[in-house]
Design a protein around this motif. Sequence first.
Motif, PDB file in Angstrom:
ATOM      1  N   LYS A   1      31.674  32.654   9.929  1.00  0.00           N
ATOM      2  CA  LYS A   1      31.620  32.739   8.465  1.00  0.00           C
ATOM      3  C   LYS A   1      31.803  34.160   7.963  1.00  0.00           C
ATOM      4  O   LYS A   1      32.092  34.379   6.805  1.00  0.00           O
ATOM      5  N   ASP A   2      31.618  35.145   8.863  1.00  0.00           N
ATOM      6  CA  ASP A   2      31.663  36.549   8.483  1.00  0.00           C
ATOM      7  C   ASP A   2      32.473  37.315   9.522  1.00  0.00           C
ATOM      8  O   ASP A   2      32.533  36.922  10.691  1.00  0.00           O
TER       9      ASP A   2
ATOM     10  N   ARG B   1      30.479  42.375   1.416  1.00  0.00           N
ATOM     11  CA  ARG B   1      30.805  41.376   2.436  1.00  0.00           C
ATOM     12  C   ARG B   1      32.189  40.809   2.136  1.00  0.00           C
ATOM     13  O   ARG B   1      32.471  40.404   1.014  1.00  0.00           O
TER      14      ARG B   1
ATOM     15  N   GLU C   1      34.842  38.004   2.158  1.00  0.00           N
ATOM     16  CA  GLU C   1      34.851  36.541   2.178  1.00  0.00           C
ATOM     17  C   GLU C   1      36.255  36.047   2.475  1.00  0.00           C
ATOM     18  O   GLU C   1      37.237  36.592   1.992  1.00  0.00           O
TER      19      GLU C   1
END
Length: 154
Positions: A105-106, A24, A26
């Motif tokens: 957020k992603d 993921r 960030e």
Amino acid sequence: MTRKPFLALAGLAVAGLAAACAPRVEAPRDEGVCWYVVPAEDGAEDAPPRFNLVARDQPQIEFCAARLEEMRLRFLRLGGSNREIIGAYQGQFIFIDRRGVQFGKDLNGPRFFALTRTGDGRLAIPGAIQRDIDGRPTAIAAPPADAPSAPPAN
């Protein structure tokens, strides 16, 4: 259960596990720093995106979105063709496109719609644009009281 639906379900499960195990990305959490996110090239899917510094000392995420919009417009004036850009600010991603500005957020997750485009292309808070039932803007200033009235129609 026949073999074909079972194989299709198994393929979906493997794809879901692969997506869940993918690293993921960030957003940087540097306080007050606005970043421009350059996605990985098409051929390098496992390569992380690059983060380029746009501005420091930005008090809020909306200010960072304004700096990114300013950068986007400058590139378009210079002959660029990229109408959609991604930025980052204190752990959140900023997505700017023709509809407006969204936060998330992603990179691939859900997004919060924050700013919308007005009729002339500027960015505004969605609730600030008041419209009539027919869609016309109602926040138009009335003529001054001492202004002459319009001539009567013949």
